[in-house]
Design an enzyme around this catalytic site. Structure first.
Site, mmCIF file in Angstrom:
data_model
loop_
_atom_site.group_PDB
_atom_site.id
_atom_site.type_symbol
_atom_site.label_atom_id
_atom_site.label_comp_id
_atom_site.label_asym_id
_atom_site.label_seq_id
_atom_site.Cartn_x
_atom_site.Cartn_y
_atom_site.Cartn_z
ATOM 1 N N GLY A 50 0.858 -1.171 0.000
ATOM 2 C CA GLY A 50 0.000 0.000 0.000
ATOM 3 C C GLY A 50 0.895 1.223 0.000
ATOM 4 O O GLY A 50 1.790 1.346 0.845
ATOM 5 N N ARG A 92 10.856 -0.512 -4.050
ATOM 6 C CA ARG A 92 9.785 -0.678 -5.044
ATOM 7 C C ARG A 92 9.691 0.642 -5.816
ATOM 8 O O ARG A 92 9.596 1.700 -5.211
ATOM 9 C CB ARG A 92 8.448 -1.032 -4.395
ATOM 10 C CG ARG A 92 8.472 -2.346 -3.631
ATOM 11 C CD ARG A 92 7.066 -2.814 -3.269
ATOM 12 N NE ARG A 92 6.351 -3.257 -4.457
ATOM 13 C CZ ARG A 92 5.041 -3.594 -4.440
ATOM 14 N NH1 ARG A 92 4.343 -3.489 -3.327
ATOM 15 N NH2 ARG A 92 4.455 -4.005 -5.547
ATOM 16 N N ASP A 240 -1.096 4.315 -6.806
ATOM 17 C CA ASP A 240 0.293 4.291 -6.362
ATOM 18 C C ASP A 240 1.084 5.464 -6.914
ATOM 19 O O ASP A 240 2.102 5.838 -6.352
ATOM 20 C CB ASP A 240 0.945 2.971 -6.774
ATOM 21 C CG ASP A 240 0.421 1.807 -5.943
ATOM 22 O OD1 ASP A 240 1.049 1.484 -4.923
ATOM 23 O OD2 ASP A 240 -0.635 1.249 -6.292
ATOM 24 N N LYS A 251 -2.740 -1.064 -8.917
ATOM 25 C CA LYS A 251 -2.509 -2.503 -9.024
ATOM 26 C C LYS A 251 -2.970 -3.040 -10.375
ATOM 27 O O LYS A 251 -3.996 -2.622 -10.914
ATOM 28 C CB LYS A 251 -3.229 -3.217 -7.887
ATOM 29 C CG LYS A 251 -2.965 -4.722 -7.819
ATOM 30 C CD LYS A 251 -1.486 -5.062 -7.740
ATOM 31 C CE LYS A 251 -0.806 -4.422 -6.555
ATOM 32 N NZ LYS A 251 0.660 -4.717 -6.520
#
Length: 342
Positions: A50, A92, A240, A251
């Site tokens: 998240g 990430r 994101d 996602k």
């Protein structure tokens, strides 16, 4: 405030505890983060996920990692600050909140370059705590703003997990569901399972059911059917990274849900904190998309589900073009097309 029986991120001043989300829904347990390496591994392995949650984890991880160097001289400490910040941001690449939180921590240290190391550490600790406090307030505000679009007895489709597990509390898109529940508004949530890591099945379904919110789990390839049957009146998803023109990375599978919503004339809302907007990224074409291991696709729970030598393409995110988005909701308010986040 939200009455929750769990907190995703717990910092006691000495260590950080995170729910190990790879264990859900079978087991609710916490892992301990003692330094930047623990934080990196938790983020990279998706034990915490998240966009807001990984940003907070990185901020605390940077503070905890630097605390090990409290006895070093000023020059060595600042060198370690930059090394650790680059390391954490590499965990990430797609979620901009990760780099945003780390850069915010670095900026605090840079504003007071002549402070004692001990003083800088206290400033960094306070900044990480502020990031979490601000996230809690932002999530609640997003939930309140979403009430404009939530009506009694409506069906809402969501994809992936954007709830309390993805933030400090409430969530982003799921914040609207929690606030509606607090207000006594009945809604019917449909949660995509969200292949290949099943964040919708393992996380969204788990936390909404735990909160007493009506939730129905569906496979990703059932979205068109439930829309055609008239069960869905709105789609609400997280993000994101949001580009300056409104293109939104979320996602994998979000783009196809947006296309379906457009076809069935269903409003499609993106919900994210302001920190998710990246004005330096002009459009979705400029958003880096993380690719993850083939193992996530060909195995589940250690059980082989596809030939081991099969070619696999496993992007973790896709980009929904701005023209498919009805509105973008942040803690600062609701934004309608044309989107111009400059």
């Amino acid at each position: 405030m939200m009455n929750s029986s769990f907190r995703t991120i717990v910092f006691d001043g000495e260590k950080l505890q995170l729910i190990d989300q790879t264990k859900l829904p079978a087991e609710l347990c916490y892992l301990v983060v003692n330094d930047e390496q623990d934080a990196f591994q938790a983020i990279r392995s998706m034990k915490v996920r998240g966009a807001p949650a990984i940003g907070m984890t990185a901020a605390y991880g940077l503070y905890l990692g630097l605390r090990k160097h409290a006895h070093k001289d000023h020059e060595v400490f600042y060198k370690e600050l930059y090394v650790q910040s680059v390391y954490l941001k590499s965990a990430r690449p797609t979620a901009v909140n990760l780099a945003w939180a780390v850069d915010r921590m670095v900026a605090v240290a840079q504003r007071h370059p002549n402070d004692l190391v001990a003083t800088t550490l206290e400033r960094l600790k306070s900044e990480a705590e502020s990031i979490q406090d601000e996230d809690e307030r932002a999530c609640r505000a997003m939930g309140v703003h979403l009430l404009e679009f939530i009506k009694e007895d409506m069906g809402i489709l969501t994809h992936c997990n954007t709830g309390a597990l993805a933030t400090s509390q409430y969530g982003t898109a799921l914040a609207g569901f929690y606030v509606a529940h607090e207000e006594g508004i009945t809604i019917h949530v449909y949660a995509d399972e969200t292949r290949p890591v099943l964040q919708g099945a393992r996380l969204t379904a788990w936390e909404l059911q735990r909160a007493g919110i009506d939730v129905t789990l569906i496979c990703d390839n059932m979205a068109a059917t439930v829309m055609a049957q008239g069960k869905i009146q709105a789609v609400m998803v997280g993000a994101d990274r949001i580009a300056a023109n409104g293109d939104t990375a979320n996602k994998i599978g979000t783009h196809q849900v947006a296309i379906l919503a457009k076809h069935f004339h269903i409003p499609f809302y993106v919900v994210a904190p302001w920190s998710t907007i990246d004005p330096k990224t002009q459009s979705g074409l400029d958003i880096p998309i993380e690719e993850r291991s083939a193992q996530e696709v060909i195995e589940w729970g250690g059980i082989q589900t596809a030939p081991k030598d099969i070619h696999v393409y496993n992007p973790a995110f896709d980009v929904t073009p701005h023209e498919l988005i009805t509105a973008i909701v942040t803690e600062k308010g609701t934004y309608h097309p044309p989107f111009k986040f400059l």
